[in-house]
Scaffold this motif. Structure first.
Motif, PDB file in Angstrom:
ATOM      1  N   VAL B  14      16.488 -32.899  28.703  1.00 36.38           N
ATOM      2  CA  VAL B  14      16.752 -31.498  28.396  1.00 36.38           C
ATOM      3  C   VAL B  14      15.464 -30.706  28.630  1.00 36.38           C
ATOM      4  CG1 VAL B  14      17.358 -29.851  26.580  1.00 36.38           C
ATOM      5  CG2 VAL B  14      18.513 -32.082  26.692  1.00 36.38           C
ATOM      6  N   ALA B  15      15.576 -29.624  29.369  1.00 34.31           N
ATOM      7  CA  ALA B  15      14.415 -28.773  29.631  1.00 34.31           C
ATOM      8  C   ALA B  15      14.710 -27.383  29.093  1.00 34.31           C
ATOM      9  CB  ALA B  15      14.127 -28.724  31.129  1.00 34.31           C
ATOM     10  N   GLU B  16      13.690 -26.667  28.686  1.00 37.13           N
ATOM     11  CA  GLU B  16      13.918 -25.337  28.115  1.00 37.13           C
ATOM     12  C   GLU B  16      12.890 -24.340  28.629  1.00 37.13           C
ATOM     13  OE1 GLU B  16      13.077 -25.076  23.842  1.00 37.13           O
ATOM     14  OE2 GLU B  16      11.745 -26.792  24.037  1.00 37.13           O
ATOM     15  N   GLU B  33      21.459 -30.735  36.330  1.00 37.37           N
ATOM     16  CA  GLU B  33      22.861 -31.151  36.184  1.00 37.37           C
ATOM     17  C   GLU B  33      23.715 -30.007  35.670  1.00 37.37           C
ATOM     18  OE1 GLU B  33      24.091 -34.519  36.773  1.00 37.37           O
ATOM     19  OE2 GLU B  33      22.228 -34.432  37.925  1.00 37.37           O
ATOM     20  N   SER B  34      23.148 -29.188  34.798  1.00 41.29           N
ATOM     21  CA  SER B  34      23.854 -27.996  34.303  1.00 41.29           C
ATOM     22  C   SER B  34      22.859 -27.105  33.583  1.00 41.29           C
ATOM     23  CB  SER B  34      24.999 -28.387  33.355  1.00 41.29           C
ATOM     24  OG  SER B  34      24.481 -28.971  32.169  1.00 41.29           O
ATOM     25  N   LEU B  35      23.223 -25.823  33.462  1.00 40.02           N
ATOM     26  CA  LEU B  35      22.383 -24.842  32.765  1.00 40.02           C
ATOM     27  C   LEU B  35      23.197 -24.205  31.646  1.00 40.02           C
ATOM     28  CD1 LEU B  35      20.510 -25.202  35.180  1.00 40.02           C
ATOM     29  CD2 LEU B  35      20.440 -22.729  35.487  1.00 40.02           C
ATOM     30  N   LEU B  36      22.505 -23.906  30.546  1.00 37.60           N
ATOM     31  CA  LEU B  36      23.111 -23.134  29.468  1.00 37.60           C
ATOM     32  C   LEU B  36      22.168 -21.972  29.178  1.00 37.60           C
ATOM     33  CD1 LEU B  36      25.071 -22.547  27.146  1.00 37.60           C
ATOM     34  CD2 LEU B  36      23.875 -24.278  25.784  1.00 37.60           C
ATOM     35  N   LEU B  37      22.655 -20.747  29.428  1.00 37.21           N
ATOM     36  CA  LEU B  37      21.785 -19.571  29.351  1.00 37.21           C
ATOM     37  C   LEU B  37      22.333 -18.545  28.366  1.00 37.21           C
ATOM     38  CD1 LEU B  37      21.341 -19.003  33.206  1.00 37.21           C
ATOM     39  CD2 LEU B  37      19.902 -20.388  31.690  1.00 37.21           C
ATOM     40  N   ALA B  38      21.430 -17.935  27.631  1.00 35.65           N
ATOM     41  CA  ALA B  38      21.831 -16.756  26.866  1.00 35.65           C
ATOM     42  C   ALA B  38      22.173 -15.655  27.865  1.00 35.65           C
ATOM     43  CB  ALA B  38      20.695 -16.319  25.941  1.00 35.65           C
ATOM     44  N   ASP B  67      22.701 -20.361  19.850  1.00 38.85           N
ATOM     45  CA  ASP B  67      21.999 -20.920  18.691  1.00 38.85           C
ATOM     46  C   ASP B  67      22.892 -21.921  17.960  1.00 38.85           C
ATOM     47  OD1 ASP B  67      19.913 -19.276  19.342  1.00 38.85           O
ATOM     48  OD2 ASP B  67      20.137 -17.911  17.635  1.00 38.85           O
ATOM     49  N   ALA B  68      24.181 -21.581  17.854  1.00 42.00           N
ATOM     50  CA  ALA B  68      25.113 -22.458  17.139  1.00 42.00           C
ATOM     51  C   ALA B  68      25.323 -23.758  17.905  1.00 42.00           C
ATOM     52  CB  ALA B  68      26.445 -21.737  16.922  1.00 42.00           C
ATOM     53  N   VAL B  69      25.433 -23.669  19.224  1.00 43.09           N
ATOM     54  CA  VAL B  69      25.619 -24.867  20.047  1.00 43.09           C
ATOM     55  C   VAL B  69      24.398 -25.768  19.958  1.00 43.09           C
ATOM     56  CG1 VAL B  69      25.847 -25.709  22.413  1.00 43.09           C
ATOM     57  CG2 VAL B  69      27.196 -23.737  21.652  1.00 43.09           C
ATOM     58  N   VAL B  70      23.218 -25.147  20.063  1.00 41.18           N
ATOM     59  CA  VAL B  70      21.982 -25.921  20.093  1.00 41.18           C
ATOM     60  C   VAL B  70      21.656 -26.481  18.715  1.00 41.18           C
ATOM     61  CG1 VAL B  70      19.490 -25.765  20.522  1.00 41.18           C
ATOM     62  CG2 VAL B  70      21.097 -24.607  22.056  1.00 41.18           C
ATOM     63  N   GLY B  71      21.997 -25.717  17.681  1.00 40.87           N
ATOM     64  CA  GLY B  71      21.743 -26.201  16.331  1.00 40.87           C
ATOM     65  C   GLY B  71      20.515 -25.584  15.689  1.00 40.87           C
ATOM     66  N   PHE B  72      19.788 -24.764  16.428  1.00 40.57           N
ATOM     67  CA  PHE B  72      18.646 -24.035  15.866  1.00 40.57           C
ATOM     68  C   PHE B  72      18.430 -22.811  16.754  1.00 40.57           C
ATOM     69  CE2 PHE B  72      17.010 -27.218  18.800  1.00 40.57           C
ATOM     70  CZ  PHE B  72      16.159 -26.481  19.611  1.00 40.57           C
ATOM     71  N   PRO B  73      17.691 -21.802  16.262  1.00 38.69           N
ATOM     72  CA  PRO B  73      17.501 -20.597  17.083  1.00 38.69           C
ATOM     73  C   PRO B  73      16.673 -20.940  18.323  1.00 38.69           C
ATOM     74  CG  PRO B  73      16.887 -20.205  14.768  1.00 38.69           C
ATOM     75  CD  PRO B  73      17.036 -21.690  14.948  1.00 38.69           C
ATOM     76  N   ILE B  74      17.279 -20.788  19.458  1.00 39.51           N
ATOM     77  CA  ILE B  74      16.625 -21.162  20.722  1.00 39.51           C
ATOM     78  C   ILE B  74      16.220 -19.864  21.428  1.00 39.51           C
ATOM     79  CG2 ILE B  74      18.941 -21.518  21.731  1.00 39.51           C
ATOM     80  CD1 ILE B  74      16.222 -23.717  22.946  1.00 39.51           C
ATOM     81  N   HIS B  75      15.044 -19.366  20.975  1.00 42.50           N
ATOM     82  CA  HIS B  75      14.634 -18.010  21.356  1.00 42.50           C
ATOM     83  C   HIS B  75      14.504 -17.830  22.864  1.00 42.50           C
ATOM     84  CE1 HIS B  75      13.997 -17.221  17.172  1.00 42.50           C
ATOM     85  NE2 HIS B  75      13.176 -18.255  17.068  1.00 42.50           N
ATOM     86  N   ARG B  76      14.125 -18.876  23.552  1.00 45.37           N
ATOM     87  CA  ARG B  76      13.924 -18.719  24.991  1.00 45.37           C
ATOM     88  C   ARG B  76      15.238 -18.475  25.722  1.00 45.37           C
ATOM     89  NH1 ARG B  76       8.786 -21.841  26.198  1.00 45.37           N
ATOM     90  NH2 ARG B  76       7.894 -22.076  24.143  1.00 45.37           N
ATOM     91  N   GLY B  77      16.350 -18.953  25.124  1.00 42.80           N
ATOM     92  CA  GLY B  77      17.654 -18.666  25.711  1.00 42.80           C
ATOM     93  C   GLY B  77      17.918 -19.353  27.031  1.00 42.80           C
TER      94      GLY B  77
END
Lengths: 251, 251
Positions: B14-16, B33-38, B67-77
């Motif tokens: 996982v990269a962020e 493999e896939s991206l998840l973006l705010a 944030d809900a999917v990741v489980g914590f506030p993922i500010h970088r999005g």
């Protein structure tokens, strides 16, 4: 008790862990004001406690009480309230250094991990002092002290007043200013050490200001193509190691 | 989704963050493999998305859903699921390097910050590859990748099998092994670089094993009296800078 209610006022700071505590009690630059220890840690620190002045209170509590007092699980079980003995002005600090001296001058370092790492390297490579501009964070913040492995408590430092001119100050005290930047005209390896040398470092990202780079000797650390990125504490380590062992210029 | 359910299996990681994502999509050693973006980050990454193969899904969601999917506030999005293209054996990796090569060989590095910092320095100073013993943590752990500023995704590395003999492996591939230790017989400054050089580093505290120190060339970085403590990533930076620019031994 929140750290921010103590720190920055009248030179108080909070230190944690055995290694840092042992540095604290030996440093002439700071004093221990009180200790808070988990009961299980008292016996192992008997020598430290015996060496404290009589008027320094040592409190001990169960780990559970200590966690409640601190507000989070404090696994190390060792906290000290300390205080700086004096806070010299930047000018007074530079004036107090030997004729041959090496200082680290930090501009806008706002990250406590980096601040701690910079002090650790300043101590490891024998820099005589550290200067901070008014935008730098506090080296006496608990985490900075911890990351410094206590170096923040033994390495003399001073903070410039807002607006104080770093380069003029260094020049007035006979220091050659080396400004580290990827755009530096000369490489570190070809940079000799003057009798009095100051190493200027800015925050990762913005780096040093144009004014500083224009008026100091701008020095670069060459890096591999396509990856022009060094942590600021690593940069300090590389530069201080070079200056500690590079042939000194005769002057 | 917990990182540990993905990472270490079949080369997933996982990269962020934007910087790391941009390194990921350009590296020949890994694939996205896939991206998840705010949602707010999608426009700024239009060029990255356009450059992805057609079969790579790009999901976007509101910051709150993310944030809900990741489980914590993922500010970088910005999150990416990546995968290593291949995982060479240590022997195959060494065999693939040029005649003149510099590698970092890490023993027992269990801290992800240090692992990230080591890769960052390996990339900055042009080390050709990194070897890990079986006790090292995963350079593809999210935090290690982040601290490496993506270097973990572009610098070839391989892990030794448990029990595999690092020194024998290096010798078989013509590498001179420099083992860093405060007890080293020679200083770094007086250490030349061989055509193929491996820099061996152990964890802070325990350091390298006696067996390694006895059978390699043990090298020390001199430090100021009373403060014999350097971070392992800083040590790597100092050593790699020296070897990158020190006069090479003719051999």
């Amino acid at each position: 008790m929140r750290e921010r209610d103590l720190v920055g006022r009248q030179g108080f700071f909070v230190a944690e862990g055995e290694v840092v505590l042992r540095v604290l009690v030996r440093s002439p630059l700071v004093t221990a004001e009180s200790l808070l220890l988990a009961e299980k840690r008292v016996a192992g620190l008997a020598d430290v406690i015996a060496g404290l002045p009589d008027d320094v209170p040592v409190y001990s509590a169960s780990q559970a009480v200590m966690d409640a007092v601190v507000g989070f699980p404090i696994h190390r079980g060792i906290l000290a309230l300390g205080r700086r003995v004096q806070e010299p002005s930047a000018s007074a600090l530079l004036a107090s250094l030997p004729d041959e001296a090496l200082v680290l001058a930090l501009c806008g370092i706002a990250n406590h991990d980096n601040m701690g790492g910079l002090f650790r390297n300043a101590a490891a490579f024998g820099a005589d002092a550290v200067l901070l501009d008014s935008a730098c964070c506090d080296p006496f913040y608990r985490k900075a002290i911890r990351v410094s492995v206590g170096a923040a408590l033994i390495k003399p430092f001073a903070r410039l007043a807002p607006g104080e001119d770093l380069l003029a100050l260094l020049a007035a005290h006979g220091f050659e200013a080396l400004a580290l930047s990827p755009r530096g005209a000369q490489t570190l390896t070809e940079t000799p050490r003057a009798r009095r040398t100051a190493v200027l470092l800015g925050a990762e990202g913005p780096g040093l200001s144009e004014a500083v780079l224009k008026n100091a000797k701008a020095v670069r650390i060459p890096m591999a193509d396509g990856f022009d990125s060094l942590n600021v504490a690593v940069t300090a380590g590389v530069v201080l190691h070079h200056l500690a062992f590079a042939a000194r210029r005769e002057d």
